[in-house]
Design a protein around this motif. Structure first.
Motif, PDB file in Angstrom:
ATOM      1  N   ARG A 139      39.631  42.017  34.948  1.00 24.46           N
ATOM      2  CA  ARG A 139      38.616  42.772  35.787  1.00 24.46           C
ATOM      3  C   ARG A 139      39.431  43.339  37.155  1.00 24.46           C
ATOM      4  N   ASP A 140      40.438  42.853  37.349  1.00 23.46           N
ATOM      5  CA  ASP A 140      41.094  43.511  38.474  1.00 23.46           C
ATOM      6  C   ASP A 140      42.019  44.418  38.091  1.00 23.46           C
ATOM      7  N   GLY A 141      42.075  45.040  36.834  1.00 28.50           N
ATOM      8  CA  GLY A 141      42.996  46.170  36.485  1.00 28.50           C
ATOM      9  C   GLY A 141      44.354  45.524  36.248  1.00 28.50           C
ATOM     10  N   LEU A 142      44.618  44.330  35.954  1.00 24.67           N
ATOM     11  CA  LEU A 142      45.955  43.635  35.539  1.00 24.67           C
ATOM     12  C   LEU A 142      45.961  42.943  34.171  1.00 24.67           C
ATOM     13  N   PRO A 143      47.151  43.230  33.516  1.00 21.11           N
ATOM     14  CA  PRO A 143      47.317  42.745  32.248  1.00 21.11           C
ATOM     15  C   PRO A 143      47.193  41.282  32.076  1.00 21.11           C
ATOM     16  N   LEU A 144      46.525  40.686  31.218  1.00 19.84           N
ATOM     17  CA  LEU A 144      46.369  39.112  31.092  1.00 19.84           C
ATOM     18  C   LEU A 144      47.228  38.772  30.006  1.00 19.84           C
ATOM     19  N   GLY A 145      47.400  39.678  29.068  1.00 22.49           N
ATOM     20  CA  GLY A 145      48.147  39.362  27.881  1.00 22.49           C
ATOM     21  C   GLY A 145      47.849  40.463  26.924  1.00 22.49           C
ATOM     22  N   ALA A 146      47.989  40.167  25.607  1.00 21.27           N
ATOM     23  CA  ALA A 146      47.960  41.332  24.593  1.00 21.27           C
ATOM     24  C   ALA A 146      47.246  40.632  23.360  1.00 21.27           C
ATOM     25  N   LEU A 147      46.355  41.845  22.930  1.00 19.01           N
ATOM     26  CA  LEU A 147      45.929  41.550  21.436  1.00 19.01           C
ATOM     27  C   LEU A 147      46.814  42.127  20.521  1.00 19.01           C
ATOM     28  N   CYS A 148      47.300  41.445  19.447  1.00 19.96           N
ATOM     29  CA  CYS A 148      48.576  41.959  18.813  1.00 19.96           C
ATOM     30  C   CYS A 148      48.557  41.615  17.236  1.00 19.96           C
ATOM     31  N   LEU A 199      38.219  50.189  41.116  1.00 15.76           N
ATOM     32  CA  LEU A 199      38.322  49.816  42.393  1.00 15.76           C
ATOM     33  C   LEU A 199      40.060  49.898  42.376  1.00 15.76           C
ATOM     34  N   ARG A 200      40.620  49.058  41.494  1.00 14.88           N
ATOM     35  CA  ARG A 200      41.978  48.857  41.234  1.00 14.88           C
ATOM     36  C   ARG A 200      42.634  50.632  41.185  1.00 14.88           C
ATOM     37  N   ALA A 201      42.044  51.340  40.619  1.00 15.61           N
ATOM     38  CA  ALA A 201      42.596  52.712  40.893  1.00 15.61           C
ATOM     39  C   ALA A 201      42.582  53.254  41.992  1.00 15.61           C
ATOM     40  N   GLY A 202      41.305  52.940  42.682  1.00 18.39           N
ATOM     41  CA  GLY A 202      41.070  53.713  44.001  1.00 18.39           C
ATOM     42  C   GLY A 202      41.996  53.059  44.942  1.00 18.39           C
ATOM     43  N   ILE A 203      42.247  51.729  44.952  1.00 13.99           N
ATOM     44  CA  ILE A 203      43.255  51.120  45.816  1.00 13.99           C
ATOM     45  C   ILE A 203      44.893  51.812  45.654  1.00 13.99           C
ATOM     46  N   ASP A 204      45.158  51.912  44.421  1.00 13.24           N
ATOM     47  CA  ASP A 204      46.367  52.701  43.889  1.00 13.24           C
ATOM     48  C   ASP A 204      46.539  53.990  44.514  1.00 13.24           C
ATOM     49  N   ALA A 205      45.388  54.724  44.444  1.00  9.07           N
ATOM     50  CA  ALA A 205      45.344  56.113  44.902  1.00  9.07           C
ATOM     51  C   ALA A 205      45.150  56.250  46.343  1.00  9.07           C
ATOM     52  N   GLN A 206      45.281  55.286  46.977  1.00 15.05           N
ATOM     53  CA  GLN A 206      45.092  55.091  48.488  1.00 15.05           C
ATOM     54  C   GLN A 206      43.472  55.835  48.877  1.00 15.05           C
ATOM     55  N   ALA A 249      35.245  43.460  44.685  1.00 15.55           N
ATOM     56  CA  ALA A 249      36.552  42.972  45.148  1.00 15.55           C
ATOM     57  C   ALA A 249      36.735  41.645  45.214  1.00 15.55           C
ATOM     58  N   GLU A 250      35.756  40.923  45.619  1.00  9.59           N
ATOM     59  CA  GLU A 250      35.999  39.467  45.963  1.00  9.59           C
ATOM     60  C   GLU A 250      36.045  38.668  44.558  1.00  9.59           C
ATOM     61  N   ALA A 251      35.063  39.176  43.667  1.00 10.90           N
ATOM     62  CA  ALA A 251      34.925  38.589  42.375  1.00 10.90           C
ATOM     63  C   ALA A 251      36.286  38.679  41.621  1.00 10.90           C
ATOM     64  N   SER A 252      36.970  39.809  41.514  1.00 13.35           N
ATOM     65  CA  SER A 252      38.118  40.055  40.688  1.00 13.35           C
ATOM     66  C   SER A 252      39.363  39.903  41.410  1.00 13.35           C
ATOM     67  N   GLY A 253      39.214  39.414  42.733  1.00 17.60           N
ATOM     68  CA  GLY A 253      40.590  39.118  43.286  1.00 17.60           C
ATOM     69  C   GLY A 253      41.181  40.401  44.078  1.00 17.60           C
ATOM     70  N   LEU A 254      40.530  41.661  43.824  1.00 16.72           N
ATOM     71  CA  LEU A 254      41.092  42.718  44.372  1.00 16.72           C
ATOM     72  C   LEU A 254      41.034  42.690  45.784  1.00 16.72           C
ATOM     73  N   ILE A 255      40.282  41.567  46.485  1.00 18.55           N
ATOM     74  CA  ILE A 255      40.160  41.701  47.947  1.00 18.55           C
ATOM     75  C   ILE A 255      41.498  41.459  48.517  1.00 18.55           C
ATOM     76  N   VAL A 256      42.466  40.840  47.731  1.00 14.73           N
ATOM     77  CA  VAL A 256      43.813  40.528  48.192  1.00 14.73           C
ATOM     78  C   VAL A 256      44.566  41.803  48.575  1.00 14.73           C
ATOM     79  N   PRO A 257      44.891  42.751  47.537  1.00 13.34           N
ATOM     80  CA  PRO A 257      45.582  43.864  47.640  1.00 13.34           C
ATOM     81  C   PRO A 257      44.815  44.693  48.546  1.00 13.34           C
ATOM     82  N   LEU A 258      43.396  45.037  48.476  1.00 18.32           N
ATOM     83  CA  LEU A 258      42.667  45.591  49.482  1.00 18.32           C
ATOM     84  C   LEU A 258      42.724  45.079  50.890  1.00 18.32           C
ATOM     85  N   GLY A 259      42.829  43.896  50.901  1.00 17.38           N
ATOM     86  CA  GLY A 259      42.739  43.384  52.346  1.00 17.38           C
ATOM     87  C   GLY A 259      44.118  43.813  53.222  1.00 17.38           C
ATOM     88  N   ARG A 260      45.129  43.508  52.150  1.00 19.79           N
ATOM     89  CA  ARG A 260      46.661  43.968  52.621  1.00 19.79           C
ATOM     90  C   ARG A 260      46.929  45.444  52.921  1.00 19.79           C
TER      91      ARG A 260
END
Length: 454
Positions: A139-148, A199-206, A249-260
């Motif tokens: 949910r925060d736009g980061l890979p957890l693993g893979a379906l293979c 939101l992850r894309a928005g943070i990365d795109a500033q 952001a709070e639920a996904s953990g994106l509050i950490v990079p957003l807050g930074r």
């Protein structure tokens, strides 16, 4: 995938590189709390459907942890590949490569691929020759693993197969989301996965911007500081207020990079204002001594590198530590322990001030005053709005203000909207306030013009 177990005297194989945001990725994975849980029929069924669709002997859902990969689906692993346990080492993991590059990985023939030719899964009894894996994006736009999928025969994967694998990986992410313990934490029917990816894309795109609201000295009207308030310049929806995206952001953990990001932007902007001389006695009388207040969430406060993040923001911006106030809510402090206490002590030791925000609205205000000994308390706007409404309301507000003053804290009143509220607060001993009476939150450009211009 990975070898079934470490083997003695096996050739050295190249290890997959770490994901660029490996620390955040691992924190995200663990927040799902699915590692080392029992069998899941829905995930097993999805893996089986993937194997059938791609005409492969086996498919699995692999979650890549710090030093291992754990299989969230175990169907056919024992019968096809001989796995005795639901996990393998990360060192020889195919899926770790998928995670690192964050896109679908296709290996038509592992024996001819330098990354995998000496892999224990290829040279050992598993005899894996072909692999295709799609990242499972949380949910925060980061890979957890893979379906293979894996095959014991070398083979090409058609583009349609790759597209289907990616679509099914999204289904895996949605299933994991349903099983996440905090999936319904106040977010109702919102599409958290889609919103968090955006939101992850928005943070990365500033696309996140900071607006500033002045903090005013009541006796003189001078602007003593500003509070930094985040907004999202959404490319389709326009300027979004915090309520539109901070819950996700709070639920996904994106509050950490957003807050930074917000912390660094705010410190940098205020340092710039402090270095800009006034051009004729602007609204704030110049910004040489301006300070900034930045909100710090409970999730940020619990990060092991929170002190380093704050220190780095000050170093990068050149802002003196005493010009920064970190605002903590009673909610963010709830349930915290010794680690947070130590972090707050280290932050204060660097000269940064701590403020208790929304004071009086929590369930343990007095306890937090005693435990954290904040430098500043901020009287919540609900108490300011209640002034003059009844003797009971006035007594409650004056008691909160008096307590803060008697403990030697700076007291800031929030949400001041009328001259009458400002007068009553001044009569109660409050000397610092913020609210629409003085200025709404403004862009850095708009507020800066008032700071340095006549």
């Amino acid at each position: 995938m990975a070898g079934r177990r470490a083997r003695e005297e096996e050739p050295t194989v190249p290890a997959a590189p770490l994901h660029p945001r490996e620390g955040e990725r691992l924190a995200s994975l663990r927040s799902y709390r699915v590692l080392d849980t029992g069998a899941d029929a829905a995930l097993d069924a999805l893996a089986a459907a993937t194997a059938r669709l791609l005409d492969a002997p086996t498919a699995t859902i692999s979650l890549v942890d710090e030093d291992r990969q754990w299989f969230a689906s175990t169907r056919d692993l024992s019968a096809v590949l001989g796995y005795e346990t639901p996990q393998t080492s990360r060192d020889v993991s195919f899926c770790a490569w998928t995670v690192a590059q964050e896109r679908t990985l296709v290996v038509p023939d592992a024996r001819t691929d330098a990354r995998f030719a000496d892999n224990a899964m290829v040279t050992g009894p598993e005899q894996v020759r072909a692999y295709a894996g799609a990242p499972i994006i949380g949910r925060d736009g980061l890979p957890l693993g893979a379906l293979c999928v894996m095959d014991r025969e070398a083979r090409d994967f058609a583009e349609a197969d790759v597209q289907a694998l990616s679509a099914l990986a999204t289904s895996v992410a949605e299933l994991l989301e349903l099983r996440r313990l905090d999936a319904a934490a106040g977010l109702g029917s919102r599409h958290v996965l889609d919103e968090s990816h955006a939101l992850r894309a928005g943070i990365d795109a500033q696309e996140l911007v900071v607006h500033y609201q002045p903090v005013v000295d009541l006796p003189t009207g001078r602007w003593e500081g500003v509070e930094a308030l985040v907004r999202w310049e959404h490319p389709q929806r326009g300027l979004l207020a915090p309520a539109a995206f901070l819950p996700v952001a709070e639920a996904s953990g994106l509050i950490v990079p957003l807050g930074r990001q917000v912390l660094t932007l705010a410190c940098t902007q205020v340092a710039l204002w402090r270095d800009t001389p006034p051009t004729g006695g602007g609204a704030g009388g110049g910004a040489r001594d301006l300070h900034v207040a930045v909100n710090l969430s409970g999730r940020q406060l619990g990060e092991p590198d929170v002190v380093d993040v704050i220190t780095d923001a000050l170093l990068v911006s050149g802002l003196p530590a005493q010009a920064l106030t970190l605002e903590l809510t009673e909610t963010s402090l709830a349930g915290t322990g010794a680690q947070v206490d130590a972090a707050l002590a280290a932050i204060r030791a660097r000269g940064v001030r701590l403020a208790l925000d929304d004071f009086g609205t929590g369930y343990a205000s007095y306890a937090y005053l005693q435990r954290f000994q904040p430098d500043v308390v901020k009287i919540d706007r609900c108490f300011v709005a209640a002034l003059g409404r009844s003797e009971r309301d006035d007594l409650l507000t004056s008691s909160l203000i008096g307590l803060g003053l008697q403990l030697g804290c700076g007291v800031v009143a929030e949400g001041v909207e009328t001259p009458e509220q400002a007068r009553m607060l001044a009569d109660l001993g409050v000397t610092t306030a913020q609210g629409y009476l003085f200025s709404p939150p403004r862009t850095a450009q708009a507020l800066g013009a008032r700071l340095v211009a006549p």
